[in-house]
Design a protein around this motif. Sequence first.
Motif, mmCIF file in Angstrom:
data_model
loop_
_atom_site.group_PDB
_atom_site.id
_atom_site.type_symbol
_atom_site.label_atom_id
_atom_site.label_comp_id
_atom_site.label_asym_id
_atom_site.label_seq_id
_atom_site.Cartn_x
_atom_site.Cartn_y
_atom_site.Cartn_z
ATOM 1 N N UNK A 55 -5.051 -19.699 -21.679
ATOM 2 C CA UNK A 55 -5.969 -20.771 -21.325
ATOM 3 C C UNK A 55 -6.024 -21.865 -22.378
ATOM 4 N N UNK A 56 -6.065 -21.470 -23.651
ATOM 5 C CA UNK A 56 -6.066 -22.472 -24.732
ATOM 6 C C UNK A 56 -4.773 -23.271 -24.743
ATOM 7 N N UNK A 57 -3.650 -22.614 -24.480
ATOM 8 C CA UNK A 57 -2.364 -23.319 -24.465
ATOM 9 C C UNK A 57 -2.315 -24.333 -23.328
ATOM 10 N N UNK A 58 -2.822 -23.956 -22.173
ATOM 11 C CA UNK A 58 -2.840 -24.884 -21.031
ATOM 12 C C UNK A 58 -3.727 -26.087 -21.333
ATOM 13 N N UNK A 59 -4.905 -25.841 -21.891
ATOM 14 C CA UNK A 59 -5.830 -26.939 -22.195
ATOM 15 C C UNK A 59 -5.267 -27.869 -23.258
ATOM 16 N N UNK A 60 -4.674 -27.319 -24.304
ATOM 17 C CA UNK A 60 -4.135 -28.144 -25.392
ATOM 18 C C UNK A 60 -2.980 -29.015 -24.912
ATOM 19 N N UNK A 61 -2.080 -28.443 -24.112
ATOM 20 C CA UNK A 61 -0.945 -29.217 -23.607
ATOM 21 C C UNK A 61 -1.415 -30.343 -22.690
ATOM 22 N N UNK A 62 -2.395 -30.057 -21.858
ATOM 23 C CA UNK A 62 -2.894 -31.078 -20.938
ATOM 24 C C UNK A 62 -3.646 -32.181 -21.675
ATOM 25 N N UNK A 63 -4.411 -31.809 -22.713
ATOM 26 C CA UNK A 63 -5.133 -32.819 -23.495
ATOM 27 C C UNK A 63 -4.167 -33.724 -24.247
ATOM 28 N N UNK A 64 -3.119 -33.151 -24.830
ATOM 29 C CA UNK A 64 -2.145 -33.963 -25.559
ATOM 30 C C UNK A 64 -1.385 -34.886 -24.619
ATOM 31 N N UNK A 65 -1.070 -34.417 -23.437
ATOM 32 C CA UNK A 65 -0.398 -35.253 -22.459
ATOM 33 C C UNK A 65 -1.284 -36.406 -22.016
#
Length: 216
Positions: free
Chosen positions: A178-188
Motif C-alpha cells: 500500500x505504501x509503495x502504491x501511494x508513493x508511486x502515485x504521489x510522485x507521478x
Amino acid sequence: MTSAALEILGLGLGILGWVGVILACGLPMWQVSAFIDVNIVVAQTIWEGLWMNCVVQSTGQMQCKVYDSILALPPEVQAGRALTVIVALLGLVALMVTVVGAQCTNCIRSGKMKSRIVIAGGAIYILCGVLVLVPLCWFANIVISDFYDPTVPPSKKREMGAALYIGWAATALLLFGGCLICCCSCSQRDESSFPVKYSAPRRPTSNSEYDKKNYV
C-alpha cells in the motif's frame, strides 16, 4: 515507466497479503498445544482457530469441530472473525480500485483523478494491514500471558500457531504494498502537475519594436 513498474509491484504485494489474510483466517492453527511437561511422548495435539478446533492424533488422524455457538466465543475470537472477514472484503475493493486507476490500464483517462484513485487503493491496503494486525497481536498477547501465568495449568497453556505468523507476514505485505502504491502515485502526480511551457524567442524588428507574431 519506473513508477508503473513499482506500482505493479505494490499491487502484487497487496494481492499476496490479501491472500495471506484469507489463508490465516481459515487455518485452525491460531493457538496450538504447548508441550512443557516432563513426558515428551504426546498422544494428541490441539489446534484452536477462529472457526473450529482440531485434535491431531499421534497416528496422523485429525478431527475438527466447528464452534457451536457464536455468542459463547471469547471476545478475541469474535473480533478476529469480524476483522479478518472485513479485511478480506476490503482487500477485494482495494484490488478493484487500484486496477481501475493503475497506469497500465485504460479504464480512466490519465490525470489527477486517475492518480487519486490509485492512492485510494493503496490507502485501503494500508487500512487492511492495520485492521488485521489487531486480532493477531491480541491473540499473541493472550497466548504469551497465559503461558507465563503460574495459575494456568500446563494442559491449558498454548503457543502461537502458524496462522499468526502467516498473518503477520500478510500484514507486512499489505502495508509495504500500500505504501509503495501511494508513493508511486504521489510522485507521478507531482511530476505531471508542473508542465513545461515553451515559447518562441522574441526578436526585435527593424523598427526596434518586438514583432507581435512572436508573442505566444
